[in-house]
Design a protein around this motif. Structure first.
Motif, mmCIF file in Angstrom:
data_model
loop_
_atom_site.group_PDB
_atom_site.id
_atom_site.type_symbol
_atom_site.label_atom_id
_atom_site.label_comp_id
_atom_site.label_asym_id
_atom_site.label_seq_id
_atom_site.Cartn_x
_atom_site.Cartn_y
_atom_site.Cartn_z
ATOM 1 N N THR A 42 -25.343 -22.239 45.229
ATOM 2 C CA THR A 42 -24.060 -22.280 44.537
ATOM 3 C C THR A 42 -23.180 -23.420 45.042
ATOM 4 N N LEU A 43 -22.510 -24.071 44.112
ATOM 5 C CA LEU A 43 -21.528 -25.097 44.447
ATOM 6 C C LEU A 43 -20.147 -24.585 44.043
ATOM 7 N N SER A 49 -15.812 -20.673 36.943
ATOM 8 C CA SER A 49 -16.835 -20.055 37.789
ATOM 9 C C SER A 49 -17.619 -21.114 38.555
ATOM 10 N N ASP A 50 -18.030 -20.747 39.760
ATOM 11 C CA ASP A 50 -18.872 -21.652 40.539
ATOM 12 C C ASP A 50 -20.203 -21.859 39.812
ATOM 13 N N VAL A 51 -20.868 -22.974 40.123
ATOM 14 C CA VAL A 51 -22.099 -23.323 39.413
ATOM 15 C C VAL A 51 -23.293 -23.269 40.355
ATOM 16 N N VAL A 137 -25.135 -34.579 40.389
ATOM 17 C CA VAL A 137 -24.957 -35.965 39.945
ATOM 18 C C VAL A 137 -25.811 -36.238 38.708
ATOM 19 N N ILE A 138 -26.989 -35.604 38.625
ATOM 20 C CA ILE A 138 -27.808 -35.720 37.407
ATOM 21 C C ILE A 138 -27.036 -35.172 36.213
ATOM 22 N N VAL A 145 -19.237 -32.747 34.354
ATOM 23 C CA VAL A 145 -19.349 -31.752 35.414
ATOM 24 C C VAL A 145 -17.968 -31.262 35.830
ATOM 25 N N PRO A 146 -17.874 -30.025 36.321
ATOM 26 C CA PRO A 146 -16.597 -29.550 36.862
ATOM 27 C C PRO A 146 -16.339 -30.205 38.214
ATOM 28 N N GLU A 147 -15.116 -30.296 38.612
ATOM 29 C CA GLU A 147 -14.767 -30.930 39.890
ATOM 30 C C GLU A 147 -15.152 -30.026 41.060
#
Length: 227
Positions: A42-43, A49-51, A137-138, A145-147
């Motif tokens: 998880t990031l 929501s976290d990804v 990054v892909i 992408v979310p920050e």
């Protein structure tokens, strides 16, 4: 007109090559099943929501492998079909994100990042996080992408973005296969490692043809000797 050794040799070689090429053709469509998150992690992001990013475990035509998604959208089905796209196919315009001229350079940058990922079955927390940030990054290359919430994560991502600036012509043909979904409900695209080569047995038809060719050569030789 008799059959010469040179003519017979050329004919035999051409027919054998044609048989080999036909027998080694690869199906253009495969079935993919999502198995589990694999080594992904998880990031934390600043909003929403976290990804989950990194390498998920997939089954592709019965073979289990790790694959990276090109977007952070979850599939709406666990099994779908996909088209197999190689480096040559993408250079010719194949792929979900190949919409504009030179979009294949996105795949080159993504292919370079994919080559940096660790495909071990078990990873340390640090390696899992690195894989996830590479995958992030892909996503960024292919869309949006979310920050990220973590300052250290953003610093690593910044370094990865610098690395790919000079990789617009990276040749990923030996490391990556692109699987583009054929299902509108699962409009995702996956990157997976090039499968190891499978020893292809020589078709029995070649042996049959070889025996026939040797017989013809023997007949031609006897005719020449008796002439």
């Amino acid at each position: 007109m008799g059959i010469t050794k040179t003519t017979l040799g050329k004919f035999t070689g051409s027919a054998a090559l044609a048989l080999l090429l036909t027998s080694s053709a690869i199906a253009a469509t495969v079935e993919i099943s999502y198995e589990n998150p694999g080594t992904s992690t998880t990031l934390d992001v600043t909003r929403g929501s976290d990804v989950t990013a990194g390498l998920s475990e997939m089954t592709i035509d019965g073979n289990t492998t790790f694959a990276a998604s090109t977007s952070n959208t979850a599939p709406s089905t666990s099994t779908w079909t996909a088209t197999v796209n190689t480096y040559v196919d993408v250079q010719a315009g194949a792929g979900k994100y190949n919409l504009q001229p030179k979009d294949n350079k996105k795949y080159s940058q993504a292919g370079y990042l994919f080559s940096l990922m660790d495909f071990s079955e078990t990873l340390s927390d640090t390696a899992e996080k690195y894989n996830a940030l590479v995958n992030y990054v892909i996503w960024d290359i292919m869309g949006s992408v979310p920050e990220l919430a973590s300052r250290s994560d953003r610093r690593i991502v910044k370094g990865l973005r610098k690395q790919i600036k000079g990789q617009k012509n990276f040749d990923w043909s030996d490391t990556m296969i692109v699987y583009t979904s054929n299902d509108r409900r699962t409009s995702r695209e996956l990157f997976a490692s090039v499968p190891p080569p499978i020893a292809t047995p020589i078709p029995s038809a070649i042996f049959l043809f070889g025996s026939m060719a040797l017989g013809l050569f023997g007949i031609a030789t006897r005719k020449r000797l008796n002439a």
